[in-house]
Structures are given as C-alpha cells and as structure tokens.
Motif scaffolding. Structure first.
Motif, short mmCIF file in Angstrom:
data_model
loop_
_atom_site.label_atom_id
_atom_site.label_comp_id
_atom_site.label_asym_id
_atom_site.label_seq_id
_atom_site.Cartn_x
_atom_site.Cartn_y
_atom_site.Cartn_z
N ARG A 44 0.81 -1.22 0.00
CA ARG A 44 0.00 0.00 0.00
C ARG A 44 0.85 1.27 0.00
O ARG A 44 0.32 2.37 -0.17
CB ARG A 44 -0.90 0.03 1.24
CG ARG A 44 -1.67 -1.24 1.49
CD ARG A 44 -2.75 -1.42 0.46
NE ARG A 44 -3.61 -2.55 0.79
CZ ARG A 44 -4.69 -2.89 0.09
NH1 ARG A 44 -5.03 -2.16 -0.96
NH2 ARG A 44 -5.41 -3.92 0.43
N ALA A 45 2.13 1.15 0.22
CA ALA A 45 2.99 2.33 0.34
C ALA A 45 3.17 3.03 -1.01
O ALA A 45 3.05 2.42 -2.08
CB ALA A 45 4.34 1.92 0.90
N VAL A 46 3.46 4.31 -0.94
CA VAL A 46 3.83 5.09 -2.12
C VAL A 46 5.32 4.83 -2.39
O VAL A 46 6.16 5.08 -1.51
CB VAL A 46 3.58 6.59 -1.88
CG1 VAL A 46 4.08 7.42 -3.06
CG2 VAL A 46 2.09 6.85 -1.63
N THR A 47 5.65 4.34 -3.55
CA THR A 47 7.03 3.99 -3.86
C THR A 47 7.44 4.54 -5.22
O THR A 47 6.60 4.88 -6.06
CB THR A 47 7.23 2.46 -3.86
OG1 THR A 47 6.38 1.88 -4.87
CG2 THR A 47 6.89 1.85 -2.52
N GLY A 48 8.74 4.60 -5.43
CA GLY A 48 9.23 5.04 -6.72
C GLY A 48 10.74 5.08 -6.75
O GLY A 48 11.41 4.73 -5.76
N GLU A 49 11.29 5.51 -7.87
CA GLU A 49 12.73 5.58 -8.05
C GLU A 49 13.06 6.79 -8.90
O GLU A 49 12.35 7.09 -9.87
CB GLU A 49 13.24 4.30 -8.71
CG GLU A 49 14.75 4.23 -8.88
CD GLU A 49 15.20 2.89 -9.43
OE1 GLU A 49 15.80 2.89 -10.53
OE2 GLU A 49 14.94 1.86 -8.78
N LEU A 50 14.14 7.48 -8.53
CA LEU A 50 14.60 8.65 -9.26
C LEU A 50 16.04 8.43 -9.70
O LEU A 50 16.83 7.81 -8.98
CB LEU A 50 14.54 9.89 -8.36
CG LEU A 50 13.16 10.29 -7.81
CD1 LEU A 50 13.32 11.35 -6.73
CD2 LEU A 50 12.27 10.79 -8.93
N PRO A 51 16.43 8.97 -10.86
CA PRO A 51 17.84 8.90 -11.25
C PRO A 51 18.69 9.64 -10.21
O PRO A 51 18.32 10.71 -9.74
CB PRO A 51 17.87 9.62 -12.60
CG PRO A 51 16.47 9.55 -13.10
CD PRO A 51 15.60 9.62 -11.90
N ARG A 52 19.82 9.07 -9.87
CA ARG A 52 20.69 9.66 -8.85
C ARG A 52 21.06 11.09 -9.21
O ARG A 52 21.17 11.96 -8.32
CB ARG A 52 21.94 8.79 -8.69
CG ARG A 52 22.98 9.33 -7.73
CD ARG A 52 22.46 9.32 -6.30
NE ARG A 52 23.45 9.89 -5.41
CZ ARG A 52 23.66 11.20 -5.25
NH1 ARG A 52 22.93 12.07 -5.92
NH2 ARG A 52 24.58 11.63 -4.42
#
Length: 262
Positions: free
Chosen positions: A180-188
C-alpha cells in the motif's frame, strides 16, 4: 556528505515515539534513510504488552539493517520483511489483530550511484531537492483526504478507516501493508539532497502555513534540522490558548527531521 538529524519529544515526560536512522554501507557506496512516527494509541487496551517506542525501535532497526544488507530486495519487500520479523518477536504474547496494536508511519529512502529509491506510508513526508533547487514532496495523502466525519471518534477510525480499504494504512503487524505504500525511483543525478520528516515537523507547513515545502526545505538547509523544530515549538506555544491552528490536536508532537546530501 552532509548529514543532520534531530528528534525531539513533544512531551518531556513521555518517551519519544519517533525513530530515525541513517546507514552508510561498509562498501562506501550508497546509503539509506529511515524515519518512523509511532502512532500514539488512545488510553485503554491495545492488546499489546509493549510500548510504541519498543515497536518503533525494533521495526526501525530492522528496516535500517535490511536496507543496506539486502540491496537485492525492493523497499516494499524490505518493509514487508521487517513488519513480519517484528510481529514474530511478540506474536506469542500480544494480540496483533487489535486495531491499535503498536504501529507507525514509514519513510524509507535508499541511494546508490545510479538511483534513489523511496517509500512513504501514511503521514510522514520525504522532500527531494534537485540540482536546480526544485523541491518535490513525496507523500501518502490518504489520511489527509479523508472527510473529517470519518475521523470523528477513535472507535470510528478503528472500525472503518484504519488499515482498511478506502481509509489509510500504517505499518503494524500485517506485512501486506507494504504493497500500500507510495514507492518510486529517481535517477541519482536528479537528487541533490533529501529531508525526511515526521508530522510533528511538517506542522510548519501543513498546520501553521508558514511557507510551502520549498520554504521548509530552505529552513533546514540554511539553519539546520534543529532550527525547524525550534520554529514549530514556538508556533505551538503561541497557539496554545486560542488553538486557531492546533484545533483539537495535541499542543506539542514528537518531531523528527533528517537531512542528507547523499
């Protein structure tokens, strides 16, 4: 690398139920940030022999260790495993099905040379500053979007919205909450700095309306993490009598701020 961490209890006579940690692997590459805000239960039975502080220390410790030692796992998988292991430590002595079993909001961030991963569950916040100074706030706003009527009483919250579809979710004893968590990934390369905050610190923006998230980030960057908490405490004290901003909420809340330039 610049790192600042401050955590102050809302009541000096009551244990601080926030948890914060920063971990830098022995490899010297990457790192992780963990911020938890323990949910203070109303007076009465919560089915558990242990305190919220006890719960946060164990869950937070596991999240910190797993984030750096299991880089093969996603942050959602790490949260699920940490919740499961924490539940195993007291499942034989406590009623973990109780709606008020010890629980917490969660902010996780983990970075490598290539990317910054993030996870937010419930009403703590993660701010991300880009190299050009743009600040992005990462929130799980399900609790904020609920109508006030849904939060009128503790019994109503427990029966209808706490860890339920259409309501909001916290990390308690059910590992499936990780999904249920809000997740994601960003370029360093798009991340210059991070700030993790519990809602006792986000009050400066969310409750007292002293500035937007970019303004809040600027206070932490220029004056330090402790300065933001000092500002919040001053605002709380000034509104103690009239409660124009505080309303029914507690005068002082545990407040934690973590700043890191990875």
């Amino acid at each position: 690398m610049r790192i600042e961490l401050t955590s102050e209890p809302g009541d000096a006579t009551h244990p601080n139920e926030d948890f914060a940690a920063l971990a830098l692997p022995a490899s010297g590459q990457g790192g992780a940030l963990v911020v938890l805000d323990g949910v203070t239960p109303p007076a009465g039975d919560d089915g558990c022999l242990h305190s919220v502080s006890w719960f946060c220390a164990r869950l937070g410790g596991l999240l910190t260790e797993l984030s750096v030692s299991h880089r093969d796992l996603t942050l959602s998988e790490i949260l699920a495993e940490a919740v499961l292991r924490t539940a195993d430590t007291h499942g034989s002595t406590c009623d973990l099905s109780h709606p008020r079993t010890p629980q917490a909001t969660v902010v996780l961030a983990r970075w490598s040379e290539a990317a910054v991963e993030y996870l937010v569950l419930s009403d703590s916040a993660l701010l991300v500053e880009a190299p050009d100074g743009t600040v992005t706030v990462l929130l799980d706003d399900r609790l904020a979007r609920l109508p006030r009527a849904a939060l009128a009483t503790d019994a109503l919250v427990d029966a209808r919205v706490r860890n339920k579809e259409g309501g909001f979710f916290t990390a308690a004893a059910d590992p499936s909450v990780a999904a249920r968590a809000v997740t994601g990934e960003l370029p360093r390369g798009r991340v210059r700095a991070l700030v993790g905050l519990t809602d006792g610190a986000t009050r400066w923006t969310e409750k007292f309306r002293q500035g937007d998230w970019t303004d809040l980030f600027a206070v932490v960057r220029k004056e330090g993490a402790a300065a933001l908490v000092e500002r919040v405490r001053a605002l709380e004290s000034a509104d103690r009598a009239e409660r124009a901003y505080l309303g029914r909420s507690k005068t002082h809340d545990d407040a934690t701020v973590v700043y890191v330039e990875p």
